[in-house]
Design a protein around this motif. Sequence first.
Motif, mmCIF file in Angstrom:
data_model
loop_
_atom_site.group_PDB
_atom_site.id
_atom_site.type_symbol
_atom_site.label_atom_id
_atom_site.label_comp_id
_atom_site.label_asym_id
_atom_site.label_seq_id
_atom_site.Cartn_x
_atom_site.Cartn_y
_atom_site.Cartn_z
ATOM 1 N N ALA A 117 15.346 -7.005 4.780
ATOM 2 C CA ALA A 117 16.610 -7.339 5.432
ATOM 3 C C ALA A 117 16.666 -8.825 5.785
ATOM 4 O O ALA A 117 17.731 -9.445 5.735
ATOM 5 C CB ALA A 117 16.789 -6.493 6.688
ATOM 6 N N TYR A 118 15.513 -9.380 6.137
ATOM 7 C CA TYR A 118 15.464 -10.797 6.464
ATOM 8 C C TYR A 118 15.645 -11.655 5.223
ATOM 9 O O TYR A 118 16.113 -12.780 5.298
ATOM 10 C CB TYR A 118 14.149 -11.135 7.151
ATOM 11 N N GLY A 119 15.281 -11.112 4.070
ATOM 12 C CA GLY A 119 15.496 -11.838 2.827
ATOM 13 C C GLY A 119 14.254 -12.380 2.160
ATOM 14 O O GLY A 119 14.335 -13.350 1.402
ATOM 15 N N VAL A 120 13.073 -11.784 2.421
ATOM 16 C CA VAL A 120 11.877 -12.267 1.731
ATOM 17 C C VAL A 120 12.025 -12.056 0.232
ATOM 18 O O VAL A 120 12.700 -11.125 -0.215
ATOM 19 C CB VAL A 120 10.602 -11.573 2.243
ATOM 20 N N LYS A 121 11.395 -12.916 -0.535
ATOM 21 C CA LYS A 121 11.516 -12.863 -1.985
ATOM 22 C C LYS A 121 10.362 -12.130 -2.665
ATOM 23 O O LYS A 121 10.364 -11.946 -3.883
ATOM 24 C CB LYS A 121 11.610 -14.286 -2.553
ATOM 25 N N GLY A 122 9.373 -11.734 -1.874
ATOM 26 C CA GLY A 122 8.241 -11.010 -2.439
ATOM 27 C C GLY A 122 7.425 -10.360 -1.339
ATOM 28 O O GLY A 122 7.494 -10.770 -0.171
ATOM 29 N N LEU A 123 6.652 -9.347 -1.708
ATOM 30 C CA LEU A 123 5.809 -8.624 -0.752
ATOM 31 C C LEU A 123 4.374 -8.589 -1.246
ATOM 32 O O LEU A 123 4.115 -8.291 -2.422
ATOM 33 C CB LEU A 123 6.311 -7.195 -0.564
ATOM 34 N N LEU A 124 3.433 -8.864 -0.345
ATOM 35 C CA LEU A 124 2.012 -8.728 -0.635
ATOM 36 C C LEU A 124 1.460 -7.632 0.263
ATOM 37 O O LEU A 124 1.447 -7.758 1.488
ATOM 38 C CB LEU A 124 1.275 -10.045 -0.375
ATOM 39 N N MET A 125 1.015 -6.528 -0.347
ATOM 40 C CA MET A 125 0.518 -5.372 0.388
ATOM 41 C C MET A 125 -1.008 -5.401 0.377
ATOM 42 O O MET A 125 -1.634 -5.325 -0.688
ATOM 43 C CB MET A 125 1.030 -4.083 -0.253
ATOM 44 N N VAL A 126 -1.617 -5.516 1.556
ATOM 45 C CA VAL A 126 -3.072 -5.638 1.678
ATOM 46 C C VAL A 126 -3.652 -4.351 2.252
ATOM 47 O O VAL A 126 -3.319 -3.969 3.384
ATOM 48 C CB VAL A 126 -3.455 -6.836 2.571
ATOM 49 N N GLY A 127 -4.506 -3.681 1.480
ATOM 50 C CA GLY A 127 -5.092 -2.416 1.909
ATOM 51 C C GLY A 127 -6.412 -2.598 2.626
ATOM 52 O O GLY A 127 -7.093 -3.606 2.458
ATOM 53 N N TRP A 128 -6.775 -1.595 3.412
ATOM 54 C CA TRP A 128 -8.037 -1.657 4.158
ATOM 55 C C TRP A 128 -9.180 -0.984 3.411
ATOM 56 O O TRP A 128 -10.337 -1.156 3.767
ATOM 57 C CB TRP A 128 -7.878 -1.008 5.536
ATOM 58 N N ARG A 129 -8.876 -0.211 2.379
ATOM 59 C CA ARG A 129 -9.912 0.377 1.537
ATOM 60 C C ARG A 129 -9.428 0.364 0.101
ATOM 61 O O ARG A 129 -8.248 0.170 -0.164
ATOM 62 C CB ARG A 129 -10.255 1.803 1.982
ATOM 63 N N THR A 130 -10.354 0.551 -0.848
ATOM 64 C CA THR A 130 -10.032 0.306 -2.249
ATOM 65 C C THR A 130 -9.422 1.494 -2.976
ATOM 66 O O THR A 130 -9.036 1.359 -4.132
ATOM 67 C CB THR A 130 -11.303 -0.136 -3.014
ATOM 68 N N ASP A 131 -9.334 2.643 -2.335
ATOM 69 C CA ASP A 131 -8.736 3.798 -2.995
ATOM 70 C C ASP A 131 -7.281 3.508 -3.348
ATOM 71 O O ASP A 131 -6.540 2.979 -2.526
ATOM 72 C CB ASP A 131 -8.800 5.018 -2.072
ATOM 73 N N PRO A 132 -6.820 3.848 -4.572
ATOM 74 C CA PRO A 132 -5.442 3.569 -4.978
ATOM 75 C C PRO A 132 -4.426 4.170 -4.011
ATOM 76 O O PRO A 132 -4.666 5.223 -3.416
ATOM 77 C CB PRO A 132 -5.351 4.215 -6.365
ATOM 78 N N ARG A 133 -3.297 3.509 -3.886
ATOM 79 C CA ARG A 133 -2.259 3.928 -2.960
ATOM 80 C C ARG A 133 -0.949 4.160 -3.718
ATOM 81 O O ARG A 133 -0.746 3.645 -4.819
ATOM 82 C CB ARG A 133 -2.014 2.863 -1.898
ATOM 83 N N PRO A 134 -0.016 4.936 -3.131
ATOM 84 C CA PRO A 134 1.289 5.122 -3.773
ATOM 85 C C PRO A 134 2.030 3.796 -3.903
ATOM 86 O O PRO A 134 1.932 2.922 -3.038
ATOM 87 C CB PRO A 134 2.020 6.064 -2.808
ATOM 88 N N ALA A 135 2.762 3.659 -4.989
ATOM 89 C CA ALA A 135 3.533 2.437 -5.205
ATOM 90 C C ALA A 135 4.786 2.438 -4.338
ATOM 91 O O ALA A 135 5.297 3.486 -3.950
ATOM 92 C CB ALA A 135 3.925 2.335 -6.677
ATOM 93 N N LEU A 136 5.253 1.241 -4.015
ATOM 94 C CA LEU A 136 6.544 1.117 -3.354
ATOM 95 C C LEU A 136 7.622 1.372 -4.410
ATOM 96 O O LEU A 136 7.621 0.742 -5.468
ATOM 97 C CB LEU A 136 6.731 -0.281 -2.765
ATOM 98 N N THR A 137 8.512 2.285 -4.148
ATOM 99 C CA THR A 137 9.537 2.637 -5.130
ATOM 100 C C THR A 137 10.850 1.936 -4.816
ATOM 101 O O THR A 137 11.195 1.715 -3.649
ATOM 102 C CB THR A 137 9.768 4.153 -5.161
ATOM 103 N N SER A 138 11.574 1.587 -5.864
ATOM 104 C CA SER A 138 12.906 0.985 -5.745
ATOM 105 C C SER A 138 12.896 -0.261 -4.875
ATOM 106 O O SER A 138 13.840 -0.518 -4.119
ATOM 107 C CB SER A 138 13.908 2.005 -5.182
ATOM 108 N N CYS A 139 11.832 -1.045 -4.966
ATOM 109 C CA CYS A 139 11.763 -2.272 -4.178
ATOM 110 C C CYS A 139 12.505 -3.388 -4.922
ATOM 111 O O CYS A 139 12.220 -3.633 -6.110
ATOM 112 C CB CYS A 139 10.317 -2.675 -3.932
ATOM 113 N N PRO A 140 13.427 -4.084 -4.271
ATOM 114 C CA PRO A 140 14.242 -5.090 -4.972
ATOM 115 C C PRO A 140 13.543 -6.425 -5.201
ATOM 116 O O PRO A 140 14.123 -7.317 -5.815
ATOM 117 C CB PRO A 140 15.441 -5.253 -4.030
#
Length: 334
Positions: A117-140
């Motif tokens: 909503a603020y208008g960021v142009k990209g997202l960096l998702m940092v996990g706490w463990r290496t197990d794969p995580r679900p993807a963000l869906t429909s992210c603009p």
Amino acid sequence: MSKKVTLADVAAKAGVAVSTASKALRNSAQVSGPTRAKVFKAAAELSFSLNERQKQSQPPSLPKSVGLVTSDLDGQFSMPILIGAESYFGVESIPVFLCNAGRDPALEQHHIDNLLAYGVKGLLMVGWRTDPRPALTSCPVPVVYANQASLDPHDCSVVTDNEDIGRLMVRHLVEGGSRKIVLIAGDPAFRSSVRRLKGEMAELDSRGLAAVRTVRYGSWNEETGRRTMVGLLDEGIDFDGVACGNDEIARGCLDILHDRQVSVPDRVSVVGVDNRQVIVGNSRPPLTSVDLNLKAIGTRAASCLADMMDGRGHQGVECVKGTLVQRASTRMPL
């Protein structure tokens, strides 16, 4: 002059919270179908669009900005990654907005909604463990996952090469003269533990060796190292090298070897993983360990995200190798 319609106006008309309206307009699975329909109806009646709201919210002075969302702000793994990413973005003069989701999926989505909503142009998702995580869906906007790969193979993920770390540990022990090696793995519920063990076994096999007795699993703590080492010594197991799942397990091993007056590294070499200064420097003797190069993961992830924001694509999982830092707990290569 007519007043601009805001998301708060839509939420009020639909009778829901602003955060719920935001999620509904992004088709979040957290919002029920009836509620979503009610919010869309209110938005249509008010001639409101989420894209218009983003245009209104995005400051003209910030043509590029990114959101960093971590699941573990206080964690030993997340912080170096965030530092590496921020240092890259700082050089590129890209503003960074940091949010801590505290391992709460609902809070994570709330932060993402606000950042978009603020208008960021990209997202960096940092996990706490290496197990794969679900993807963000429909992210603009472009998304890069650091330390925790996305389940979607088309996404861009930058992670530690844990299998290579396992190979590196065993290779170092063997090159220092060890042939009877004990493998003490961490919690098998963690992907990093399984991957490191796979690498260790593969390296032993490539050299015509096998692990002494069965692999020992345990929690990521010193007690696991102490308990396992007591068992090995009391059973009279003949071994000359120990590859541990992390530094805490390794220090537990070293404590017992020291108490039992077993010479390290003359009789037994011990190597750990993580290269945590508070542990390796206070071990007896100082512990050889594999550094995960977490800052490099953060820097590389940030670089990929900057490329994607400029229209240069990145896909798949990129692995960053660790670096072995030798100290007094292992012998020099022969």
